[in-house]
Design a protein around this motif. Structure first.
Motif, PDB file in Angstrom:
ATOM      1  N   CYS A  19       0.843  -1.189   0.000  1.00 18.49           N
ATOM      2  CA  CYS A  19       0.000   0.000   0.000  1.00 18.49           C
ATOM      3  C   CYS A  19       0.880   1.242   0.000  1.00 18.49           C
ATOM      4  O   CYS A  19       1.774   1.374   0.836  1.00 18.49           O
ATOM      5  N   THR A  69      -4.590   9.778  -0.429  1.00 11.42           N
ATOM      6  CA  THR A  69      -5.162   8.677  -1.195  1.00 11.42           C
ATOM      7  C   THR A  69      -4.208   7.498  -1.072  1.00 11.42           C
ATOM      8  O   THR A  69      -3.030   7.673  -0.750  1.00 11.42           O
ATOM      9  N   ARG A  71      -2.881   3.767  -2.939  1.00  6.25           N
ATOM     10  CA  ARG A  71      -2.806   2.903  -4.113  1.00  6.25           C
ATOM     11  C   ARG A  71      -2.395   1.522  -3.611  1.00  6.25           C
ATOM     12  O   ARG A  71      -1.407   1.398  -2.889  1.00  6.25           O
ATOM     13  N   TYR A  73      -1.244  -2.406  -4.408  1.00  4.11           N
ATOM     14  CA  TYR A  73      -0.593  -3.290  -5.370  1.00  4.11           C
ATOM     15  C   TYR A  73      -0.666  -4.697  -4.805  1.00  4.11           C
ATOM     16  O   TYR A  73      -0.221  -4.944  -3.697  1.00  4.11           O
ATOM     17  N   GLN A  96       5.071   3.820 -11.696  1.00  2.00           N
ATOM     18  CA  GLN A  96       3.918   4.707 -11.653  1.00  2.00           C
ATOM     19  C   GLN A  96       4.202   5.999 -10.890  1.00  2.00           C
ATOM     20  O   GLN A  96       3.628   7.041 -11.196  1.00  2.00           O
ATOM     21  N   GLU A 173      -6.825   3.682  -6.237  1.00  5.44           N
ATOM     22  CA  GLU A 173      -6.622   2.726  -7.304  1.00  5.44           C
ATOM     23  C   GLU A 173      -6.048   1.428  -6.766  1.00  5.44           C
ATOM     24  O   GLU A 173      -5.373   1.423  -5.728  1.00  5.44           O
ATOM     25  N   ARG A 174      -6.320   0.338  -7.527  1.00  9.79           N
ATOM     26  CA  ARG A 174      -5.770  -0.974  -7.208  1.00  9.79           C
ATOM     27  C   ARG A 174      -5.123  -1.553  -8.453  1.00  9.79           C
ATOM     28  O   ARG A 174      -5.633  -1.393  -9.554  1.00  9.79           O
TER      29      ARG A 174
END
Length: 178
Positions: A19, A69, A71, A73, A96, A173-174
């Motif tokens: 994360c 936020t 993200r 993975y 990214q 996002e994931r």
């Protein structure tokens, strides 16, 4: 605008979750202060796995209201392949972060295993021009409150059910890393 990323992990049920909490520089100080105010007397960090259930609910609800936020993975793994899964996730994250114009990447230290991360980041970023301006470091979670959000979000997502629902306002996002 540049951003900072703070990374922690969770592994359970054949899944490895990395994360990354993304924070704009303007929100770094106030968010750190808000997180530190959630510590119990004498505590040096928030570690979601060690908290009691009612306190976990309160913590993730507060974190969901912060200007950050996350993200996520995910990679599949068996107990002996967690390191490989982590490095797959970290490679994707590093690529990214360049697109997000990230300035700083902070990873929760895993002591002697930090070298694996450094090798992965050098491979992922090494072929890029040196002007990426993305710096990275490993720190102990007691020294960086923003790592606590990544710990909580990864734990909640991995737990599923109501925990995943509570963390969902933070998750932007994931990604699947294999």
């Amino acid at each position: 605008m540049t951003v900072h990323a703070f990374v922690d992990e969770s592994a359970r049920g054949g899944s490895y979750l990395l994360c990354a909490t993304i924070v704009e520089p303007a929100h770094l100080t106030t968010t750190r202060r808000a997180l530190s105010s959630l510590l119990l007397r004498g505590a040096r960090e928030l570690h979601f796995k060690k908290e009691k259930e009612p306190r976990r609910r309160m913590l993730i609800d507060r974190m969901a209201g912060m200007p950050v936020t996350a993200r996520l993975y995910r990679s599949t793994c068996a107990p002996k392949t967690e390191e490989t899964a982590r490095q797959r996730c970290l490679t994707l994250l590093a690529e990214q972060l360049l697109g997000l114009q990230a300035h700083r990447l902070v990873l929760d230290s895993r002591d002697h295993r930090d070298g694996h991360d450094r090798q992965t980041l050098q491979r992922a970023l090494g072929f890029r021009p040196s002007k990426t301006e993305l710096t990275y470091e490993h720190v102990d979670s007691t020294a960086e409150p923003l790592l606590w959000i990544s710990d909580a979000v990864a734990w909640c997502f991995g737990a599923g059910g109501d925990w995943r629902r509570r963390a969902s306002p933070v998750i932007a996002e994931r990604f699947e890393a294999g």
